[in-house]
Enzyme design. Structure first.
Site, PDB file in Angstrom:
ATOM      1  N   GLU A 327       0.530  -1.230   0.307  1.00 27.40           N
ATOM      2  CA  GLU A 327      -0.014  -0.104  -0.130  1.00 27.40           C
ATOM      3  C   GLU A 327       0.757   1.145  -0.087  1.00 27.40           C
ATOM      4  OE1 GLU A 327      -2.993  -0.346   3.333  1.00 27.40           O
ATOM      5  OE2 GLU A 327      -3.876  -1.963   2.622  1.00 27.40           O
ATOM      6  N   GLU A 329       3.055   2.280   2.209  1.00 27.87           N
ATOM      7  CA  GLU A 329       3.114   2.956   3.737  1.00 27.87           C
ATOM      8  C   GLU A 329       4.364   2.516   3.914  1.00 27.87           C
ATOM      9  OE1 GLU A 329      -1.029   1.890   5.445  1.00 27.87           O
ATOM     10  OE2 GLU A 329      -0.030   1.090   5.744  1.00 27.87           O
TER      11      GLU A 329
END
Length: 373
Positions: A327, A329
């Site tokens: 994702e 992150e």
């Protein structure tokens, strides 16, 4: 054309969500196949696949669908391949279309049963099916299927809102047809969704408003947790890049926040808080204390926040850089004394609503938590 269903489409409410009605359903059997739970990397996915197996029999239902209804089934059964097979119905052989799993999509797991699926997934998957069809009709089935996980997240949020609505002591009492939707369309679709509405709503003075054009940014519920060590009187905060402040022109778009994440389908807010604490900072929470839950931007967003104080042990080496790589992150943890946290709230460096709310809530409870510790 006759269709044979052996899985989730045997649940009449879900079938109605997909094709718009419940047709005449009749029991039938498919020989030489066994219904198994679809899995990916050993994780059950909440729907079945058929596995060829000599001597096995799969029970299901058979029904006749129109061409338009069959097209909707094809949208919904992406990843499956239609095959015309012979089945047994009332002791006679009949031909029907059966949807078999595409090669390499999923692995077969344990035996699949409709009753177990209905108890765990029935309401969620039925709500998601209705939203999927709504989106597929506007943006196309391929785009809707690409958004299916997000559709599940939003369906879970809708069911949560209905199961646990906000209190109405000061607010007006709800009445039927408070809001009349004249048109509804999708203005944008991607990881999130924007719904455009033309609607009228009931007025305090009586009657209805003129037709209003409104847009809502659709996203799922989220859980936010502020880890707190009452003995050491400190919290764990995280820091990461945020697109919202960047788009606004904030000179430094790296934000100080509490741990947070979207609530996955089938997951409770508490489970999300525990999972995100491990994913984002590598810590385990001992106990969760409920804090206020709220809509952060009700004028434009459907997002709803479930907040918690997470009691835990935070020694000097607590926390590690985290985030889900897939994702994108990139998260850095910070151990911060409580007094510094409140100073950051005062100066605005802790400049996001969930962290401010949780900081003030912790300030309210801090004395008693420290006494117990």
């Amino acid at each position: 054309m006759q269709h044979f269903f052996y899985g989730t489409l045997c649940h009449p409410p879900l079938l109605r969500a997909v094709i718009g009605r419940i047709p005449d359903l009749h029991p039938a059997e498919l020989e030489g196949y066994r219904a198994r739970e679809a899995c990916r990397d050993g994780v059950p996915l909440g729907f079945p696949v058929l596995e060829a197996q000599a001597g096995a029999t799969t029970t299901g239902i058979i029904c006749t669908l129109s061409t338009h209804e069959a097209e909707r089934i094809a949208w919904y059964e992406a990843g499956y391949t239609p095959c015309d097979l012979q089945l047994s119905q009332d002791g006679e052989k009949v031909a029907a279309r059966v949807w078999l799993p595409g090669a390499g999509h999923w692995d077969p797991g344990a035996d699949w049963t409709l009753a177990q699926w209905r108890a765990q997934w029935g309401a969620l998957k039925t709500e998601a099916a209705a939203q999927f069809i709504h989106e597929a009709e506007q943006i196309g089935p391929e785009a809707a299927n690409a958004r299916y996980h997000s559709i599940l997240v939003c369906a879970a949020s809708k069911l949560s809102a209905q199961a646990k609505p906000m209190p109405q002591t000061l607010r007006r009492a709800v009445q039927e047809e408070d809001v009349k939707i004249e048109s509804q369309s999708i203005g944008y679709h991607g990881f999130f969704l924007i719904e455009d509405y033309d609607l009228r709503h009931r007025l305090f003075a009586g009657g209805y408003s003129d037709t209003l054009s409104r847009a809502a940014f659709i996203s799922g519920d989220a859980a936010v947790v502020l880890p707190y060590d009452a003995r050491r009187d400190r919290v764990l905060l995280i820091e990461q890049f945020r697109a919202g402040p960047f788009a606004r022109g904030e000179p430094n778009p790296w934000m100080i926040e509490a741990i947070a994440g979207r609530i996955d389908p089938g997951e409770s807010p508490e489970q999300t808080a525990h999972r995100e604490a491990m994913e984002e900072a590598g810590i385990t929470l001992d106990h969760l204390i409920e804090a206020p839950r709220f809509y952060p931007t009700p004028g434009a967003k459907s997002e709803f926040i479930h907040c918690y104080i997470g009691l835990t042990d935070l020694p000097d080496d607590a926390g590690r850089p985290g985030g889900v790589e897939d994702e994108g992150e990139d998260i850095r943890p910070h151990l911060v004394p409580f007094d510094q946290l409140m100073e950051m709230v005062q100066t605005g460096e802790a400049g996001n609503a969930p962290l401010v709310v949780l900081s003030l809530w912790l300030d309210r409870m801090r004395e008693s938590l420290r006494a117990k510790a």
